[in-house]
Design an enzyme around this catalytic site. Sequence first.
Site, short mmCIF file in Angstrom:
data_model
loop_
_atom_site.label_atom_id
_atom_site.label_comp_id
_atom_site.label_asym_id
_atom_site.label_seq_id
_atom_site.Cartn_x
_atom_site.Cartn_y
_atom_site.Cartn_z
N GLY A 12 0.82 -1.21 0.00
CA GLY A 12 0.00 0.00 0.00
C GLY A 12 0.85 1.26 0.00
N ASP A 13 0.20 2.41 -0.09
CA ASP A 13 0.86 3.72 -0.07
C ASP A 13 1.78 3.92 -1.28
OD1 ASP A 13 -0.23 4.19 2.59
OD2 ASP A 13 1.33 2.85 3.31
N LYS A 16 -1.49 5.30 -5.56
CA LYS A 16 -2.60 4.92 -6.44
C LYS A 16 -3.45 6.13 -6.81
CE LYS A 16 -3.80 1.81 -3.36
NZ LYS A 16 -2.58 1.76 -2.54
N ASN A 38 -9.44 3.23 6.50
CA ASN A 38 -8.11 2.91 6.99
C ASN A 38 -7.06 3.09 5.92
OD1 ASN A 38 -9.20 0.76 5.56
ND2 ASN A 38 -8.11 -0.79 6.73
N GLY A 40 -5.68 5.60 2.50
CA GLY A 40 -5.77 6.98 2.05
C GLY A 40 -5.02 7.21 0.76
N HIS A 41 -5.47 8.16 -0.01
CA HIS A 41 -4.78 8.59 -1.23
C HIS A 41 -4.45 10.07 -1.09
CE1 HIS A 41 -5.93 4.86 -2.98
NE2 HIS A 41 -7.17 5.19 -3.25
N ARG A 142 -22.58 -12.78 8.86
CA ARG A 142 -23.96 -12.53 8.44
C ARG A 142 -24.79 -11.79 9.49
NH1 ARG A 142 -24.51 -18.67 6.80
NH2 ARG A 142 -23.15 -18.69 8.62
N GLN A 223 -5.07 0.00 0.11
CA GLN A 223 -3.97 -0.82 0.61
C GLN A 223 -3.15 -1.42 -0.55
OE1 GLN A 223 -7.23 -1.78 2.04
NE2 GLN A 223 -7.00 -0.40 3.74
N ARG A 302 0.82 7.85 10.74
CA ARG A 302 1.87 6.97 11.23
C ARG A 302 3.11 7.01 10.33
NH1 ARG A 302 -0.71 1.11 12.34
NH2 ARG A 302 -1.64 1.52 10.30
N ARG A 304 5.88 5.57 8.14
CA ARG A 304 6.01 4.35 7.35
C ARG A 304 7.40 3.76 7.49
NH1 ARG A 304 3.28 7.38 2.35
NH2 ARG A 304 1.10 7.28 3.03
N LEU A 331 10.11 7.78 -8.31
CA LEU A 331 11.48 7.56 -8.78
C LEU A 331 12.38 8.70 -8.35
CD1 LEU A 331 13.33 5.70 -10.48
CD2 LEU A 331 12.74 7.12 -12.47
N ASP A 332 11.81 9.91 -8.27
CA ASP A 332 12.60 11.09 -7.90
C ASP A 332 13.19 11.00 -6.50
OD1 ASP A 332 9.65 11.30 -7.47
OD2 ASP A 332 10.22 13.02 -6.26
N VAL A 413 7.68 11.16 -11.38
CA VAL A 413 8.96 11.83 -11.11
C VAL A 413 8.79 13.00 -10.16
CG1 VAL A 413 10.05 11.11 -13.27
CG2 VAL A 413 8.68 13.21 -13.24
#
Length: 427
Positions: A12-13, A16, A38, A40-41, A142, A223, A302, A304, A331-332, A413
């Site tokens: 994740g992270d 996306k 839970n 985030g973008h 259920r 995620q 949090r 990472r 990549l940068d 980039v």
Amino acid sequence: MPALVLLGAQWGDEGKGKATDLLGGSVDYVVRYQGGNNAGHTVVVGTEKYALHLLPSGILSPTCTPVIGNGVVVDLKILFAELDGLTARGIDTSRLLISGNAHLITSFHQTLDKVTERFLGKRRIGTTGRGIGPAYADKVNRVGIRVQDLFDESILRQKVEAALDYKNQVLAKLYNRRAIGPEAVVEELLGHAERLAPYVTDTALVLNRAIDAGKVVVFEGGQGTLLDVDHGTYPFVTSSNPTAGGACTGSGVGPTRIGRVIGILKAYTTRVGAGPFPTELHDADGERLRTVGGEFGVTTGRTRRCGWFDAVIARYATRINGLTDFFLTKLDVLTGFERIPVCVAYEIDGRRVTELPYSQSDFHHAQPVYEYLPGWSEDISKARSLGELPPAAREYVRAVEEMSGAPVSAIGVGPGRDETIEIRSFL
């Protein structure tokens, strides 16, 4: 290719939101198909930064219909707070559609999530405490409460009372917590019904008709692959299926209708929460990746955990998801490293393995085997074609592509919407 899936190929992270937003002008629907708030973008549009937790990132495009599918668990307080925040910034949120079959996160799910995690102590999973796991558990058992239940007070009341009959026993007798009154939960949920109603529909029907009409539909996972409840680093996983198969079950669209599956892959590796992480760095290089990459959770804040690129994980993601393309992000962030290690295999008890171990114990003991690629010092944020990258950066992209088993079709980039190299169109 009217329907495609965008998903995280690591933990994740991976960025996306940037990938989905890149397609925004060409996409008719963006569908969130699993998870809750839970995940985030972060999406950067010009000088504006938007942190989305529950809403699909397509909500930022005025020509796109954002959809919350049946596979999502919804916290209505968070949903409306997020909608209000975007409205205050001039974003039209009226196009949002929500599946009536999506399950709801209630206050008692959040209470159970927090007390259970505390009870586990050293064995805790590292959840966000937002009630996602307990809501999914109720769904499987259920006894869950769905969006559509808010529009039938009798059914809602019955479901809440039935759920709390058992949960109050657990809270009182196991955790020594006060019982939760069902009336307060019912009143809180009913208080959202009127505002929620205009958004609710049969989203599976809407999406299938859209694909029939040749519309472009993007399924956006939260995620990442290694957090999938079936295919991730269990038990240190989320409670749903962020992998490509989850796009079908979480939206009501069949697998034969999806033409492309794009994995979002960070140029290094991060994860949050507990669990194995073979390439994790505990030194100055790890801190540099964290600082330069802004590696702090969008939803939780949090820190990472950071490490070098892991090609074993990338190959696994290609296989499990049937990936057709990669979007290589950040990549940068690697600019300025003299040489860049890449994990090509693991050593486990003296054995070299090139595929992800199926055994949890083996993965916990996996040690990375590195190859070293030359670094670069040039600023790459202005590059808009592969040829504008320094030779060493191009070589890094080529190596990642070769090791991962799918072509790299786009490269991030920089954090901005336009700071992207598009090698092959996703549409």
